[in-house]
Design an enzyme around this catalytic site. Structure first.
Site, PDB file in Angstrom:
ATOM      1  N   GLY A   1      91.738  66.084  -3.908  1.00 29.36           N
ATOM      2  CA  GLY A   1      90.832  65.951  -5.046  1.00 29.36           C
ATOM      3  C   GLY A   1      89.401  65.911  -4.557  1.00 29.36           C
TER       4      GLY A   1
ATOM      5  CD  GLN B   1      84.648  62.565  -3.348  1.00 25.67           C
ATOM      6  OE1 GLN B   1      85.346  63.214  -4.120  1.00 25.67           O
ATOM      7  NE2 GLN B   1      85.133  62.043  -2.230  1.00 25.67           N
TER       8      GLN B   1
ATOM      9  CB  CYS C   1      88.084  58.063  -0.570  1.00 25.54           C
ATOM     10  SG  CYS C   1      86.677  58.780  -1.447  1.00 25.54           S
ATOM     11  CG  LEU C   2      88.139  64.147   1.104  1.00 28.31           C
ATOM     12  CD1 LEU C   2      87.888  65.451   0.366  1.00 28.31           C
ATOM     13  CD2 LEU C   2      88.715  64.409   2.496  1.00 28.31           C
TER      14      LEU C   2
ATOM     15  CG  HIS D   1      90.394  58.508  -5.980  1.00 25.87           C
ATOM     16  ND1 HIS D   1      90.668  57.667  -4.919  1.00 25.87           N
ATOM     17  CD2 HIS D   1      89.407  59.339  -5.536  1.00 25.87           C
ATOM     18  CE1 HIS D   1      89.860  57.965  -3.905  1.00 25.87           C
ATOM     19  NE2 HIS D   1      89.095  58.984  -4.243  1.00 25.87           N
ATOM     20  CD  GLU D   2      89.110  62.951  -7.000  1.00 22.67           C
ATOM     21  OE1 GLU D   2      87.891  62.794  -6.773  1.00 22.67           O
ATOM     22  OE2 GLU D   2      89.971  62.936  -6.107  1.00 22.67           O
TER      23      GLU D   2
ATOM     24  CG  HIS E   1      84.646  59.707  -6.473  1.00 27.19           C
ATOM     25  ND1 HIS E   1      84.012  58.975  -5.486  1.00 27.19           N
ATOM     26  CD2 HIS E   1      85.829  60.089  -5.928  1.00 27.19           C
ATOM     27  CE1 HIS E   1      84.790  58.923  -4.402  1.00 27.19           C
ATOM     28  NE2 HIS E   1      85.899  59.596  -4.644  1.00 27.19           N
TER      29      HIS E   1
HETATM   30  O1  GNR Z   1      92.395  63.590  -0.446  1.00 30.40           O
HETATM   31  C1  GNR Z   1      92.528  62.557  -1.109  1.00 30.40           C
HETATM   32  N1  GNR Z   1      93.724  61.904  -1.071  1.00 30.40           N
HETATM   33  C2  GNR Z   1      94.036  60.850  -1.919  1.00 30.40           C
HETATM   34  C3  GNR Z   1      95.172  60.107  -1.617  1.00 30.40           C
HETATM   35  C4  GNR Z   1      95.548  59.057  -2.437  1.00 30.40           C
HETATM   36  C5  GNR Z   1      94.809  58.768  -3.551  1.00 30.40           C
HETATM   37  C6  GNR Z   1      93.671  59.483  -3.856  1.00 30.40           C
HETATM   38  C7  GNR Z   1      93.290  60.533  -3.050  1.00 30.40           C
HETATM   39  S1  GNR Z   1      91.888  61.465  -3.448  1.00 30.40           S
HETATM   40  C8  GNR Z   1      91.396  62.018  -1.869  1.00 30.40           C
HETATM   41  C9  GNR Z   1      90.226  62.990  -1.969  1.00 30.40           C
HETATM   42  C10 GNR Z   1      89.026  62.261  -2.534  1.00 30.40           C
HETATM   43  O2  GNR Z   1      88.351  61.484  -1.915  1.00 30.40           O
HETATM   44  N2  GNR Z   1      88.755  62.458  -3.779  1.00 30.40           N
HETATM   45  O3  GNR Z   1      87.736  61.810  -4.365  1.00 30.40           O
HETATM   46 NI    NI Z   2      87.500  59.959  -3.275  1.00 30.52          NI
END
Ligand code: GNR
Ligand code: NI
Length: 166
Positions: A46, A51, A91-92, A133-134, A137
């Site tokens: 995601g 980001q 999270c990246l 999660h997204e 952000h």
């Molecule tokens: O790559 C991602 N893996 C992930 C694993 C578990 C829960 C959420 C994520 S999202 C993350 C990519 C990211 O930071 N998206 O904002």
């Molecule tokens: Ni993230």
């Protein structure tokens, strides 16, 4: 297409609240292409526009094994949520950090697709986690903000040290 720089915690720009997309025009389509390439290159499942320092309500998700099922959500809104699930998230923007977050198990989300067409989606499990999660952000929220202040501080110091040592 281009690979964009991903902001890393604790960058204050990650706390910017995203604005709605007014028109799904050529510039948004270019951002979608660049974000897709950035997400697949990372690799991640995601990516929120926040980001890559673009503060508009746009998120990309691809939880498929084959990495060929790109989901684009523009101006997403959760209209229903139910249940609870615990999932170990990463999270990246906080590389190398994984911890468990409790979120809704099922969500219904309304959004525009990459052609600007409204659609609705019911999600559960990982897809539901990823949507939540997204969308966090876009509100300027990073998953580690759900952890205890002690853990968050340790993560912050680890990230600052990593950035110093690079
Ligand atoms: O790559 C991602 N893996 C992930 C694993 C578990 C829960 C959420 C994520 S999202 C993350 C990519 C990211 O930071 N998206 O904002
Ligand atoms: Ni993230």
């Amino acid at each position: 297409m281009a690979i964009l720089d991903i902001l890393h915690y604790p960058d204050a720009r990650l706390h910017t609240v995203a604005q709605p997309v007014k028109a799904v025009d050529a510039s948004i389509k270019r951002l979608i292409e660049d974000m897709a390439q950035t997400m697949y290159d990372a690799p991640g499942i995601g990516l929120a526009a926040t980001q890559v320092n673009a503060h508009v309500q746009l998120i990309l998700i691809d939880i498929s094994e084959s990495k060929d099922d790109l989901l684009v959500l523009i101006n997403p809104k959760i209209t229903e949520r139910s249940g609870e699930q615990d999932y170990e998230e990463g999270c990246l923007s906080v590389p190398g950090v994984y911890d468990t977050v409790r979120r809704a198990d099922r969500v219904t989300v309304q959004a525009l697709d990459r052609d600007g067409k409204p659609f609705s989606l019911k999600a559960e499990g990982l897809l539901s986690v990823c949507i939540q999660h997204e969308m966090d952000h876009l509100l300027g929220k990073v998953f580690i903000e759900y952890l205890s202040p002690l853990k968050r501080n340790r993560i912050k110091n680890k990230m600052l040290k990593q950035q110093r040592d690079r």
